[in-house]
Design a protein around this motif. Structure first.
Motif, short mmCIF file in Angstrom:
data_model
loop_
_atom_site.label_atom_id
_atom_site.label_comp_id
_atom_site.label_asym_id
_atom_site.label_seq_id
_atom_site.Cartn_x
_atom_site.Cartn_y
_atom_site.Cartn_z
N ARG A 107 0.80 -1.22 0.00
CA ARG A 107 0.00 0.00 0.00
C ARG A 107 0.83 1.28 0.00
O ARG A 107 0.47 2.25 -0.65
N LYS A 147 -4.12 0.69 7.92
CA LYS A 147 -4.01 -0.52 7.09
C LYS A 147 -2.55 -0.96 7.09
O LYS A 147 -1.67 -0.12 6.90
N GLN A 158 -6.84 -4.28 8.72
CA GLN A 158 -7.44 -2.95 8.55
C GLN A 158 -8.34 -2.61 9.71
O GLN A 158 -9.18 -3.42 10.09
N GLU A 182 -5.02 6.54 6.80
CA GLU A 182 -5.63 7.48 5.86
C GLU A 182 -6.92 8.03 6.42
O GLU A 182 -7.56 7.42 7.28
N ARG A 183 -7.27 9.17 5.93
CA ARG A 183 -8.51 9.82 6.37
C ARG A 183 -9.68 8.94 5.96
O ARG A 183 -9.68 8.33 4.89
N PHE A 184 -10.68 8.84 6.82
CA PHE A 184 -11.89 8.11 6.49
C PHE A 184 -12.67 8.95 5.48
O PHE A 184 -12.95 10.12 5.71
N VAL A 185 -12.99 8.35 4.36
CA VAL A 185 -13.65 9.09 3.29
C VAL A 185 -15.17 8.97 3.43
O VAL A 185 -15.69 7.86 3.53
N GLU A 190 -18.85 3.58 -3.78
CA GLU A 190 -17.57 2.94 -4.08
C GLU A 190 -17.71 2.36 -5.48
O GLU A 190 -18.73 1.75 -5.82
N HIS A 213 -19.51 -2.73 0.34
CA HIS A 213 -18.72 -3.62 1.19
C HIS A 213 -19.43 -3.82 2.53
O HIS A 213 -20.14 -2.95 2.99
N HIS A 216 -15.61 -4.52 5.46
CA HIS A 216 -14.43 -4.36 4.59
C HIS A 216 -14.34 -5.43 3.50
O HIS A 216 -13.33 -5.53 2.81
N PHE A 257 -13.24 5.76 -4.50
CA PHE A 257 -14.32 6.35 -3.70
C PHE A 257 -14.85 7.52 -4.49
O PHE A 257 -14.06 8.29 -5.07
N ASN A 267 -8.71 4.36 -4.45
CA ASN A 267 -8.45 3.65 -3.18
C ASN A 267 -7.34 2.64 -3.37
O ASN A 267 -6.33 2.69 -2.70
N GLU A 268 -7.50 1.72 -4.30
CA GLU A 268 -6.38 0.81 -4.55
C GLU A 268 -6.42 0.20 -5.94
O GLU A 268 -7.42 0.29 -6.65
#
Ligand code: AMP
Length: 377
Positions: A107, A147, A158, A182-185, A190, A213, A216, A257, A267-268
């Motif tokens: 990550r 994470k 996570q 990371e900041r919670f979005v 999603e 989700h 998660h 997001f 996100n990834e």
């Protein structure tokens, strides 16, 4: 000149889960042979492959021996060491390339890659000690998500941090290893874009898929996503630019997001077919799995046209709590398709299979997929 690896050749897959299984099914339909490599035996991929090799990813001699028996190697699981990918690449083409794997399997490297190339992401920091974690939380604020930097998937490693006091406890839980915070979005949606890039640089995509989700873990996907078309187009453009930057060959999934004020944040990146693309198996002219075969074998990419609106629901191990689910009830619904991965032990949170439902509209498909899952228990 692109050298085609024609049907009849052998595709090697590192990893042996359901993604490899569905890729193997697509490959065998086109006349390819499939060999799979992972530490396990009697695996979802192994059950449908021509050959299943059980050896450690760290055993580079075994990886080389595996590579000798195939014409090309791809992944269904990105947590394969770069040393193993490099050892294989001495012998046969490895697609996607080792550099793409190296970046996307960790990550903090992935975040750095995205930031360095100006792709939009969530504000985040890499932390290696509890003190650094406290400083990062001071900057980022709470709620935040921590994470583990390496080897995370399906929400493993996570945790949500609600207060600065939480941080110390969670640092203990994640095992004192490098992590990102990371900041919670606060997102409205999603999304994911499953796309492919061929050996000749051709690009195809399945549009934006909308994901929900639970704990998660992906629970539900619907396609096309119920968002404004320009946002779907923007997500596709970002995905394409990422593939170009990585000189990527194969199928990728970029997860996003969509914030409540209409911004897309990456996100990834998953360097392989993805759970959110499973619905392409039933809903599209070419599935993500066939596309992976075409891309890594240097064939022209297939049309990604979606024939029907679709929804997919995952079937996790919990569904087996009271015994074998009632398959007949769900399959009595029209345009409901069952996919099971051949796993014999239904542990909680384990992905055992999925259901895809097709309908005239996305909302109807979603309703039908949820009803089908409901009928299982
Ligand atoms: P990931 O493994 O990073 O894809 O995270 C799995 C899921 O956790 C995501 O799909 C979200 O539902 C949730 N999640 C992860 N990171 C964040 C975040 N920064 N803000 C809000 N939700 C998140």
């Amino acid at each position: 000149m692109t050298r085609v690896i024609p049907p009849g050749s052998t595709i090697g897959v590192l990893g042996s889960g359901q993604l490899g299984r569905m890729m193997a099914i697509a490959a065998r339909r086109m006349g390819y042979r499939v060999h799979t490599y992972s530490p396990a035996e009697e695996t979802p991929t192994g059950q449908v492959a021509d050959l299943e090799i059980a050896a450690d990813y760290e055993d580079l001699d075994a990886v080389r021996a595996f590579a000798m028996g195939v014409d090309v190697i791809t992944f269904e699981f990105e947590n394969v060491s770069t040393e193993a990918a490099a050892a294989a690449a001495e012998i046969v083409p490895v697609r996607p390339n080792g550099a793409a794997l190296h970046i996307t399997q960790q990550r903090s490297r992935e975040k750095a890659f995205l930031a360095d190339h100006g792709f939009p992401t969530t504000a985040s920091s890499t932390v290696a000690t509890v003190d650094e974690l406290a400083v990062a939380l001071g900057q980022i604020g709470v709620p935040a998500i921590i994470k583990t930097a390496a080897f995370g998937y399906d929400g493993k490693g996570q945790h949500r941090i609600e207060s600065i006091e939480d941080a110390e406890r969670l640092w203990g839980i994640i095992g004192h290893q490098e992590a990102i915070v990371e900041r919670f979005v606060d997102f409205s949606h999603e999304l994911s874009v499953v796309a492919a890039r061929g050996l000749d640089g051709a690009f195809t995509h399945f549009g934006a898929i909308e994901n929900t989700h639970k704990n998660h873990i992906l629970d539900v996907s619907v396609s096309p996503a119920r968002i404004a078309p320009h946002l779907a187009g923007e997500a596709v453009n970002i995905t394409r630019a990422i593939l170009e930057e990585l000189d990527y060959v194969g199928v990728v999934c970029v997860e996003f997001f969509l914030t409540r004020d209409g911004a897309l944040l990456v996100n990834e990146i998953a360097p392989r077919p993805h759970n959110s693309g499973h619905l392409t198996f039933d809903a599209c002219v070419t599935s993500q799995f066939e596309q992976q075969v075409r891309a890594v074998c240097g064939l022209p990419l297939g049309a990604t046209t979606q024939m029907r609106p679709a929804a997919m629901v995952n079937l996790l191990g919990e569904l087996w709590t009271a015994g074998e689910p009632d398959w007949s009830g769900a399959l009595a619904l029209p345009e409901v398709k069952l996919h099971l991965y051949g796993k014999t032990e239904p542990r909680p949170r384990r992905k055992m299979g999925h259901i895809t439902a097709l309908a005239d509209t996305v909302d109807e498909a979603l309703e039908k997929a949820l009803a089908a899952r409901e009928l299982l228990t």
